[in-house]
Design a protein around this motif. Structure first.
Motif, PDB file in Angstrom:
ATOM      1  N   LYS A 424      39.382  37.088  31.505  1.00  0.00           N
ATOM      2  CA  LYS A 424      40.766  37.562  31.523  1.00  0.00           C
ATOM      3  C   LYS A 424      40.922  38.802  30.672  1.00  0.00           C
ATOM      4  CE  LYS A 424      42.901  33.073  32.463  1.00  0.00           C
ATOM      5  NZ  LYS A 424      43.962  32.112  32.093  1.00  0.00           N
ATOM      6  N   ASN A 425      41.978  39.585  30.977  1.00  0.00           N
ATOM      7  CA  ASN A 425      42.266  40.777  30.201  1.00  0.00           C
ATOM      8  C   ASN A 425      43.241  40.435  29.075  1.00  0.00           C
ATOM      9  OD1 ASN A 425      44.801  40.579  31.411  1.00  0.00           O
ATOM     10  ND2 ASN A 425      44.321  42.122  32.979  1.00  0.00           N
ATOM     11  N   ASN A 428      46.243  38.294  29.677  1.00  0.00           N
ATOM     12  CA  ASN A 428      45.932  36.933  30.132  1.00  0.00           C
ATOM     13  C   ASN A 428      45.881  36.831  31.653  1.00  0.00           C
ATOM     14  OD1 ASN A 428      45.172  34.305  29.322  1.00  0.00           O
ATOM     15  ND2 ASN A 428      47.225  33.526  29.816  1.00  0.00           N
ATOM     16  N   GLU A 429      45.578  37.950  32.318  1.00  0.00           N
ATOM     17  CA  GLU A 429      45.412  37.965  33.759  1.00  0.00           C
ATOM     18  C   GLU A 429      43.933  37.932  34.108  1.00  0.00           C
ATOM     19  OE1 GLU A 429      49.249  40.843  34.778  1.00  0.00           O
ATOM     20  OE2 GLU A 429      47.266  41.709  34.383  1.00  0.00           O
ATOM     21  N   ILE A 430      43.602  37.359  35.261  1.00  0.00           N
ATOM     22  CA  ILE A 430      42.204  37.298  35.680  1.00  0.00           C
ATOM     23  C   ILE A 430      41.695  38.707  35.963  1.00  0.00           C
ATOM     24  CG2 ILE A 430      40.589  36.482  37.439  1.00  0.00           C
ATOM     25  CD1 ILE A 430      42.392  34.072  37.861  1.00  0.00           C
ATOM     26  N   SER A 431      40.680  39.106  35.251  1.00  0.00           N
ATOM     27  CA  SER A 431      40.092  40.432  35.479  1.00  0.00           C
ATOM     28  C   SER A 431      38.813  40.340  36.301  1.00  0.00           C
ATOM     29  CB  SER A 431      39.789  41.113  34.144  1.00  0.00           C
ATOM     30  OG  SER A 431      38.850  40.347  33.395  1.00  0.00           O
TER      31      SER A 431
END
Length: 552
Positions: A424-425, A428-431
């Protein structure tokens, strides 16, 4: 050709041929040039032109240009373009009601001379009040019994521009107590001081549609004047005018059929103009509109539109047509001609950790699963690929068929992979999703193919970034035409723009029409020349025969 074998119009024409075998069938398509044609007009176009073709007759294109305030030459050109695009040719040169203005004026004078028309000085609101309702009889205008000579003088002065716009009009003298409101002394001519796109400033009085249309039909020797059910009462005036002007030798006859109403759609030109004025759509050819040019811009084919017109048929019963029927027509038309490609609209990155970052492998993929003649292409497989966000879920339900941590899926035309870890970045998003692949489990193994769910994908090394325009219904309301406030019924998500990836082979390809992006839908590449600009794809239709909700 539209199927006209069993509809009631066809039966009427067959009977008329039996009675008058030597009379040539003549139809006409009479659009008003105050906007672009829509799919409802396509139904009428197919009917009129195909009847003429079926019976070795002719079909005239005649513009109903009797209101210069609303009409424009650009609409004339757009209408001609749409008819030709649909594949129809009108008889000889296109015609205009304005070609007959001098004759129409003389026929109006003839009615006055026969004490069948008079000059009225009531304003529009007063005329409406005097006309009465379905329950109340109309009241005669105080100007109804003017002497014929005075009416002739006033009408000539109207023609010469002596009077102000709206100060007077010419009305037929029929019956203010008629059960048909249309026969309660309808207006035949009104004063309009506007430049006309054909006659310029030659005229300042213009005939009403109901007066001009039947006369011009007779002058052009139209045999069957086909219109929608909203004009059913107008037929009484159509007959009255022709009879009083002595068009008694083989006069044209008017017949009515149901107009097209389509789910989640408006076809009213007045309402479409309101959407344009409020900038809720980008002009008459906006792909969300069901104008012919809008559908063409979206990627619909002429064959799909004509097939749709054939399927809905010609009846007298008014009903709402499901949008899914129109969508099924374009799917069927595009299915066998559209090459398949991979595209990812909402990308999430996958890194396959057990492949070297410099590794490249080329795999075979068919250009069409059912047409071997379309051949195959090479798709590139590498350690970094993109999949759709909706094809990965951390906490799936039992029916979920995408990628899940610890479980396996098969990449279409490629290997089986397993998701092992999420990165995650700072937001808190899926990177990125870390995966491994099984070299021994490829598409060549039929048992493998049947054991795993399949998702589509695209390599980062074999893709280009593009923009997708995803269109949904323009109105949330199923019966948008009935909404009192179309602005409130407007769907703010009717166009969603996404940035994603397609196979890089697309950049320089020249194809017949559209692509099918596997598992997504049919798409039209909009800009042919895109140096230093982003390539744009319009979604024509999704693959499923229902409205697909956009991925948020």
């Amino acid at each position: 050709m539209i199927n006209i074998k069993n509809n009631f119009i066809n039966k009427i024409i067959k009977n008329s041929i039996l009675k008058n075998p030597n009379r040539k069938i003549r139809t006409r398509f009479p659009p008003e040039p105050n906007g672009y044609l829509h799919i409802g007009h396509a139904k009428s176009i197919c009917l009129n032109f195909n009847i003429a073709n079926r019976y070795n007759g002719t079909c005239n294109l005649r513009f109903d240009d009797t209101n210069p305030k609303k009409e424009n030459k650009k609409y004339v050109n757009a209408i001609k373009k749409d008819i030709k695009w649909l594949g129809f040719n009108w008889y000889k040169n296109s015609k205009y009601t304005s070609n007959y203005f001098k004759k129409l004026y003389k026929y109006a004078v003839q009615l006055i001379q026969n004490n069948l028309a008079y000059i009225d000085e009531l304003n529009a609101q007063e005329i409406k009040q005097y006309r009465g309702t379905l329950k109340e009889k109309g009241i005669n205008s105080p100007f109804r019994n003017r002497p014929i000579k005075e009416n002739l003088t006033l009408f000539k002065k109207m023609k010469n521009g002596i009077f102000k716009e709206g100060s007077m009009c010419l009305r037929a003298k029929i019956n203010m107590e008629s059960p048909y409101i249309i026969l309660r002394d309808p207006v035949l001519y009104r004063i309009i001081f506007s430049k006309h796109h054909q006659t310029k400033n030659e005229w300042c009085i213009y005939p009403m549609y109901d007066f001009a249309h039947c006369i011009v039909d007779a002058l052009e020797e139209i045999t069957h004047s086909l219109c929608t059910l909203e004009f059913i009462d107008n037929r009484q005036l159509y007959i009255w005018i022709l009879k009083k002007l002595n068009f008694t030798q083989k006069p044209p006859r008017q017949y009515e059929f149901s107009k097209l109403t389509l789910e989640h759609t408006i076809l009213s030109k007045r309402k479409i103009q309101k959407l344009i004025d409020t900038k809720l759509v980008n002009g008459w050819n906006d792909p969300r509109l069901h104008t012919i040019s809008g559908l063409r811009n979206k990627g619909y084919t002429k064959n799909s539109i004509k097939t749709f017109c054939q399927k809905i048929g010609i009846t007298k019963q008014q009903n709402m047509i499901e949008l899914s029927l129109l969508e099924s027509c374009i799917r069927k038309d595009l299915n066998m001609s559209s090459p398949r490609r991979m595209a990812v609209i909402n990308p999430v990155k996958l890194i396959i950790t057990n492949i070297d970052k410099y590794h490249i492998e080329y795999l075979d993929a068919p250009n069409h699963p059912q047409i071997k003649e379309m051949g195959t292409r090479k798709i590139l497989f590498s350690n970094e690929i993109y999949i759709e966000k909706e094809d990965f879920c951390k906490k799936p339900n039992k029916n979920y068929k995408g990628l899940v941590l610890g479980k396996k899926v098969r990449l279409k035309y490629s290997y089986v992979i397993q998701a092992n870890k999420i990165l995650k970045n700072k937001n808190n998003e899926i990177s990125c999703i870390l995966c491994t692949y099984d070299l021994n489990k490829t598409k060549k193994n039929k048992q493998i193919k049947n054991n795993y769910n399949i998702i589509h994908w695209i390599s980062s090394k074999n893709s280009i970034k593009v923009q997708f325009h995803l269109f949904d219904v323009l109105f949330k309301s199923k019966n948008a035409e009935k909404e009192s406030n179309i602005i409130q019924a407007y769907n703010p998500n009717s166009c969603i723009i996404k940035t994603g990836y397609v196979e890089s082979i697309i950049k320089n390809e020249k194809i017949k029409h559209a692509y099918q992006f596997e598992r997504i839908g049919y798409f039209l590449k909009k800009n042919k020349k895109y140096e230093n600009t982003t390539i744009v794809f319009n979604r024509i239709v999704s693959l499923k025969n229902k409205y697909k909700k956009f991925i948020k």
